[in-house]
Write a protein that holds these residues in place. Structure first.
Motif, PDB file in Angstrom:
ATOM      1  N   THR A 207       0.856  -1.197   0.064  1.00 41.14           N
ATOM      2  CA  THR A 207       0.069   0.070   0.015  1.00 41.14           C
ATOM      3  C   THR A 207       0.796   1.045  -0.224  1.00 41.14           C
TER       4      THR A 207
ATOM      5  N   ARG B 287      -2.927   4.791   2.495  1.00 44.08           N
ATOM      6  CA  ARG B 287      -3.558   3.834   3.589  1.00 44.08           C
ATOM      7  C   ARG B 287      -2.961   4.384   4.719  1.00 44.08           C
TER       8      ARG B 287
ATOM      9  N   GLY C  48      -1.676  -4.248  -1.630  1.00 45.66           N
ATOM     10  CA  GLY C  48      -1.704  -3.093  -2.449  1.00 45.66           C
ATOM     11  C   GLY C  48      -1.053  -3.283  -3.486  1.00 45.66           C
TER      12      GLY C  48
END
Length: 363
Positions: free
Chosen positions: A83, A133, A352
């Motif tokens: 992420t 995130r 991610g």
């Protein structure tokens, strides 16, 4: 402090963690340096200073820049892999590492280093808009801008964005709990494992960092990983590495991830050679032999050492190439699909796909 809303101009820069002394000075209680200041004097970190009869932080709301990074670059291997994280720092530092690789920021005495201004809500909103995130306080140590970091962390939490402290852990007992309370994760830089190394090379003390690590792992829910920059001839002996890894296993537990990173010559240590990949492989083996389940290497290309392996059956669970996720085999509840062992960390159903790129941004 006033509420952290609105623009930077509406923010207070009043500092916490200080008290008055009988001789007329005031003492900063944020870190173990306990800088004692007369009017107009600055602490070792340079950003906390006395104005009139109070302590102020003059980098509140001011950043040395913003960037979207892969979370693995912090480095965090067990915290929402793949992420993006919005990274930023300010200026100054409360340590004086001779090898600092962000020395232009950490040793800056010129406030034009601070190129961007943003209040906590602006940063949290930018992170949300860019799809980050998490938000990481990094590049210089967030301990020295604790008031700003805490306010940003709270603003991020309100938007379900997770705050990350990338820190050397050099913080006082008085400030430690409040600083880490809003943090979701931390990577703590354990710079060596002798007090001589800390005093000679960083200007700090080892015991404070060990106290911070013990506090984080045993008294908080903050996901914690450790990084050690391995410097040839300074902290890379088998004996020192073995004692450090044994301490981590014994005092923190075998599931705390440890990252051994390669040094390259910088700042005031230009006469030291870069860390050979063989040294990192040796350090990783020492960590594994000490019982640590997750030992990684950084700043070198080593796919095996970037991979998260199951400590139960040896299966490859998260395969990385640099910061790119190549394969992700964890179950939806964070377990090995082959033997069912639960892998410690903060994992998502799917990783991610941010990749290894780095994106400087304006907010």
């Amino acid at each position: 402090m006033t509420p952290s809303t609105g623009t930077v101009q509406q923010q207070t820069n009043a500092a916490k963690w200080w008290h008055r002394l009988d001789d007329g000075r005031i003492q900063c209680d944020l870190c173990p340096r306990n800088c004692r200041l007369r009017d107009g004097q600055r602490g070792f970190c340079f950003v906390r200073l006395r104005e009139d009869d109070h302590m102020v932080l003059d980098t509140y709301g001011r950043s040395s820049g913003f960037c979207l990074d892969p979370i693995e670059k912090k480095p965090l291997a067990h915290f929402h892999p793949g992420t993006p994280v919005l990274s930023f720092g300010t200026a100054g530092c409360n340590l004086g590492c001779k090898y600092c690789q962000n020395w232009e920021i950490s040793t800056s005495r010129q406030f034009d280093t601070l190129a961007a201004e943003a209040g906590p809500d602006v940063i949290a909103e930018a992170a949300e808009n860019w799809g980050a995130r998490s938000v990481a306080f990094t590049y210089n140590d967030p301990v020295i801008f604790a008031e700003y970091a805490i306010d940003v962390a709270r603003a991020c939490r309100a938007r379900r964005i997770e705050p990350v402290a990338v820190t050397a852990g050099y913080i006082s007992d008085d400030a430690r709990a409040e600083f880490f309370a809003p943090m979701a994760a931390a990577n703590v830089d354990l710079k060596g494992f002798t007090d001589d190394f800390y005093r000679r090379v960083t200007g700090g003390r080892l015991a404070t960092v060990l106290d911070t690590l013990t506090y984080l792992v045993h008294e908080t829910e903050v996901w914690t990983e450790i990084t050690t920059l391995v410097i040839p001839g300074h902290n890379d002996s088998d004996e020192e590495l073995a004692r450090m890894c044994a301490w981590i296993t014994r005092e923190l537990g075998p599931d705390v991830p440890l990252h051994f990173s390669a040094f390259h010559p910088d700042n005031r240590m230009l006469d030291v050679a870069p860390t050979p990949p063989s040294t990192l492989r040796r350090a990783r083996q020492i960590g594994t032999d000490a019982g640590l389940h997750f030992v990684y290497t950084g700043n070198v290309h080593d796919r095996d050492a970037d991979t998260t392996w199951c400590p139960g059956c040896g299966a490859a669970l998260i395969v990385r190439d640099w910061y790119q996720i190549i394969d992700y085999r964890l179950t939806s509840d964070g377990c090995c699909p082959d033997c069912g062992l639960s892998i410690p960390g903060r994992f998502d159903r799917e990783p991610g796909d941010f990749g290894r790129h780095r994106i400087p941004i304006n907010i």
